[in-house]
Design an enzyme around this catalytic site. Structure first.
Site, short mmCIF file in Angstrom:
data_model
loop_
_atom_site.label_atom_id
_atom_site.label_comp_id
_atom_site.label_asym_id
_atom_site.label_seq_id
_atom_site.Cartn_x
_atom_site.Cartn_y
_atom_site.Cartn_z
N LYS A 296 -35.50 -65.30 23.08
CA LYS A 296 -36.69 -65.67 23.85
C LYS A 296 -37.95 -65.01 23.27
CE LYS A 296 -33.16 -66.46 26.53
NZ LYS A 296 -32.54 -67.58 27.15
N ASP B 273 -27.88 -55.63 29.47
CA ASP B 273 -28.18 -56.93 28.87
C ASP B 273 -29.71 -57.02 28.75
OD1 ASP B 273 -28.50 -59.55 28.14
OD2 ASP B 273 -27.07 -60.36 29.60
N TRP C 296 -26.13 -63.83 35.56
CA TRP C 296 -26.15 -64.96 34.62
C TRP C 296 -24.76 -65.61 34.65
CZ3 TRP C 296 -24.57 -64.63 28.97
CH2 TRP C 296 -24.93 -65.79 28.28
N ALA D 22 -32.17 -59.35 27.27
CA ALA D 22 -32.41 -60.65 26.66
C ALA D 22 -33.87 -61.08 26.74
CB ALA D 22 -31.52 -61.71 27.32
C1 LMR Z 1 -30.27 -69.30 30.41
O1 LMR Z 1 -29.81 -68.51 31.23
O2 LMR Z 1 -30.69 -70.42 30.70
C2 LMR Z 1 -30.36 -68.88 28.97
O3 LMR Z 1 -29.99 -67.55 28.83
C3 LMR Z 1 -29.63 -69.79 28.07
C4 LMR Z 1 -28.15 -69.62 28.14
O4 LMR Z 1 -27.53 -69.39 27.10
O5 LMR Z 1 -27.59 -69.71 29.23
#
Ligand code: LMR
Length: 394
Positions: A243, A208, A127, A210
């Site tokens: 989410k 993580d 990410w 999420a």
């Molecule tokens: C994403 O990766 O698009 C989501 O987790 C939103 C973010 O905060 O980046």
């Protein structure tokens, strides 16, 4: 003062959202930021959430402070959801934090206190916010091998070989399920091997979490985090309700610590509370109270699970349909990975140039590494999207 500053880089996910919003072409399509969209392209408030909000509105008599560690009922119910009694309760500690990002941040502050300047290994790729957050926290981000761009799957042998070389000073950030950005995930057998490796080397697991419930289901998606906690003596988890409860803007998350024993867990709790008090005092309560109300009421909880399943099934259908459209139009199986991937995203393997063309020529917005938010594809548009992807080439 300000003359010492340079313009900071923008976050590419939110920058793209800004570009998309400024685009006035009616046929534009946002597959950038990770939000679920229904058939009409809206990110809905879940029905269980609206009901819980009404109850809170009718019953709440004060807006006075909750406390530094946050809404206890919320934290406890999330710990139950994640671990479901699979590990001894007195090894676990938890505090509320503002969303998944806030939870990651609080954990990073704790890790910095425990091991100043420690190396935190993140997947290649990860990410896009993991790296800058770790840098800002004064930790040392490094990449471990993860994604094979050829096969569009996890290059597990290389990943495991890298993990096997680590030691007690290393921290490894793992996506507990629904890998962001790739969509390629570890199998249960691979989780078993990762857990054994980290137990043996003493490297510290940092998970993580999420997207719990967005991949294969609440139980299946919890396999990795449970296995790690059953195998390794200590770990930290950043849980996000953004989410799976659709609470994105309410910033609702939990930091979960698993320690070797109760005394150690108490120390971890005190440190987490101390970090929070010195950072932002306490987390916003509204989203946490919504989750608590839902999870405490069997009817609302069942409704939430149904709605989560609806979203998950929709993403799985979109994966199947997009892979099918691409197979049909390209007369090849090169995009079949889209159907195998899990979670909101797939890394499609297009060049930056092709992604730019998709945006300019077709009004289709993907992150520049070609991450597509599958959960954002309108139900009847998979043929159109597939044609555009094939039109711009790789
Ligand atoms: C994403 O990766 O698009 C989501 O987790 C939103 C973010 O905060 O980046």
């Amino acid at each position: 003062m300000f003359e010492t500053l340079k313009k900071a880089p923008v976050d590419k996910i939110f920058a793209l959202l800004g570009e998309y919003r400024a685009d006035d072409r009616p046929q534009k399509l946002d597959l950038g930021i990770g939000v679920y969209k229904d058939a009409t392209g809206n990110t809905p408030v879940m029905r269980a959430v609206t009901k819980a909000e009404k109850r809170i509105f009718d019953a709440q008599t004060t807006k006075s402070y909750v406390g530094v560690s946050g809404n206890r009922g919320f934290c406890d119910t999330i710990v139950d959801l994640v671990f479901a009694d699979r590990i001894e309760g007195d090894r676990i500690t938890s505090v509320q934090a503002p969303g998944g990002t806030g939870s990651l941040w609080v954990i990073m502050q704790l890790l910095k206190r425990a091991k100043p300047g420690a190396t935190v290994w993140i997947s290649d790729p990860s990410w896009p916010n993991h790296y800058p957050m770790l840098e800002l926290a004064g930790l040392n981000p490094q990449y471990y091998p993860y994604f094979d761009p050829e096969t569009r799957s996890v290059k597990f042998d290389e990943m495991l070989a890298a993990l096997d070389k680590m030691g007690p000073n290393d921290i490894v950030l793992l996506h507990a399920c629904c890998h962001n950005p790739t969509g390629a995930n570890l199998t249960p057998e691979q989780w078993d091997q990762v857990a054994q490796s980290m137990k043996r080397t003493g490297a510290f697991p940092f998970l993580d979490l999420a997207y719990l419930g967005f991949g294969d289901g609440l139980e299946a998606d919890a396999y990795g985090v449970r296995k790690m906690a059953q195998t390794c003596p200590e770990l930290m988890v950043a849980f996000s309700a953004s989410k799976n409860f659709g609470l994105y803007r309410e910033r609702t998350g939990v930091v979960i610590g698993v320690a070797a024993n109760k005394d150690s867990a108490n120390i971890v709790f005190s440190q987490l509370a101390n970090v929070i008090r010195a950072s932002f005092s306490q987390s916003p309560d509204h989203g946490a109270e919504i989750v608590r109300v839902i999870m405490d009421d069997p009817e609302l909880r069942a409704q939430w699970e149904d709605e989560l399943k609806e979203m998950r099934d929709q993403v799985l259908t979109l994966r199947k349909n997009l892979a099918g459209s691409l197979r049909k139009l390209s007369n090849s199986d090169e995009f079949d990975f889209v159907e195998q991937h899990r979670g909101m995203f797939s890394l499609l393997g297009l060049s930056k140039d092709a992604v730019e063309k998709l945006k300019k020529q077709h009004g289709i917005y993907l992150i520049d590494d070609s991450r597509a938010n599958i959960a954002g594809i309108p139900e009847h548009d998979t043929d159109k999207l597939a044609a555009a992807i094939l039109d711009v080439g790789k």
